[in-house]
Design a protein around this motif. Structure first.
Motif, short mmCIF file in Angstrom:
data_model
loop_
_atom_site.label_atom_id
_atom_site.label_comp_id
_atom_site.label_asym_id
_atom_site.label_seq_id
_atom_site.Cartn_x
_atom_site.Cartn_y
_atom_site.Cartn_z
N VAL A 87 21.16 -20.71 112.01
CA VAL A 87 21.82 -20.55 110.81
C VAL A 87 20.94 -19.47 110.02
O VAL A 87 19.71 -19.35 110.24
CB VAL A 87 21.95 -21.73 110.24
CG1 VAL A 87 22.80 -22.71 111.14
CG2 VAL A 87 20.62 -22.64 109.64
N GLU A 91 22.35 -20.97 104.59
CA GLU A 91 22.95 -22.08 105.18
C GLU A 91 21.83 -23.16 105.64
O GLU A 91 22.08 -24.47 105.38
CB GLU A 91 23.37 -21.92 106.89
CG GLU A 91 24.83 -21.24 106.90
CD GLU A 91 25.24 -20.69 108.32
OE1 GLU A 91 26.31 -21.30 108.59
OE2 GLU A 91 24.54 -19.88 108.77
N LYS A 94 21.55 -25.02 102.31
CA LYS A 94 22.51 -25.92 101.98
C LYS A 94 22.29 -27.16 102.75
O LYS A 94 22.38 -28.22 102.30
CB LYS A 94 23.96 -25.31 102.47
CG LYS A 94 24.62 -24.44 101.47
CD LYS A 94 26.01 -24.35 101.56
CE LYS A 94 26.57 -23.79 102.78
NZ LYS A 94 27.90 -23.59 103.02
#
Length: 274
Positions: A87, A91, A94
């Motif tokens: 990722v 990402e 997050k």
């Protein structure tokens, strides 16, 4: 790297740190930013190296190896522990694999260096393309392109202030032979290193609470950090308090007394005169 103005020397961030010309945390953050943009720079021999190569060659010490490898993942990608999928930095933020404030610093460095890096292709992407691919969102766009007081995580030792990566780059000088950007270190920057760095000051101000006697916070215990960022203090006053504390000239107890006095004076001025 840096350009030491009094001696006219060029050296790496790590060497400047070892020679006590840059504070350790300042050098670390700059090296992490370099790693997050794809490579570490040797300004003396004008070459770029991966983190592993830089440690092997002695450009940086082994004590920074793990920290810089972690920052380099902004380029090579992070592994999602649940899916095993590679990722991007956004990402990873997050999914809370990377602390938000640290991630914003690394993204700022990527954007200022040419664009967000897609770890799957190793290509730099313009902001709008990265946005369309879900490697960015509106909030992150705001944090990276319009840095606030809380997201300017880089330090300019010449002016003793926190700035964005883009602004720090703009204050660098270009080496005429190599074309590398070098952070100039003035005589003043070298000789007047603060007692406390930005992080230590923010930590102390965030943990130290004040019982406010008047005004909108009356009767509450509020941190120094919250108070100096409130309506009672101008930008100049806030910077001055931080600068005074970092210089070691005033104690945290003195800062508390100053904060209370400023609030009381502001509240007194608000009251109608009889």
């Amino acid at each position: 790297g840096v350009f030491v103005e009094p001696t006219q020397e060029t050296m790496s961030f790590y060497e400047a740190m070892k020679k006590n010309l840059l504070r350790p945390r300042t050098a670390e953050i700059l090296l992490e930013a370099q790693a997050a943009t794809g490579f570490l720079v040797d300004p003396v021999q004008n070459r770029t190296l991966t983190v592993d190569e830089a440690v092997k060659d002695g450009l940086v010490g082994p004590e920074l190896h793990e920290k810089l490898l972690a920052a380099e993942k902004a380029v090579t990608g992070y592994t999602d522990p649940y899916t095993g999928r590679k990722v991007s930095l956004f990402e990873a933020m997050k999914k809370q694999l990377v602390p938000k404030d640290h991630g914003v610093q690394l993204l700022q460095a990527q954007v200022a260096s040419g664009g967000i890096i897609d770890p799957n292709t190793s290509h730099r992407l313009p902001m709008d393309v990265a946005y369309k691919r879900g490697m960015f969102d509106e909030e992150m766009n705001q944090l990276v392109t319009t840095p606030s007081e809380n997201t300017v995580g880089f330090y300019d030792p010449n002016l003793d202030e926190s700035v964005s990566y883009q602004l720090l780059k703009e204050r660098c000088r270009k080496d005429s032979s190599s074309g590398q950007l070098l952070l100039p270190l003035s005589e003043k920057a070298i000789s007047s290193k603060p007692v406390y760095d930005e992080e230590q000051t923010r930590d102390t101000f965030g943990k130290t609470t004040v019982s406010v006697p008047a005004g909108i916070f009356s009767g509450k215990s509020i941190s120094i950090l919250e108070l100096i960022n409130s309506e009672y203090f101008t930008e100049e006053q806030r910077r001055d308090l931080i600068r005074q504390y970092r210089s070691g000239k005033v104690t945290v107890e003195k800062i508390i007394r100053i904060v209370i006095t400023v609030i009381e004076e502001k509240e007194t001025k608000k009251k109608p005169q009889l």
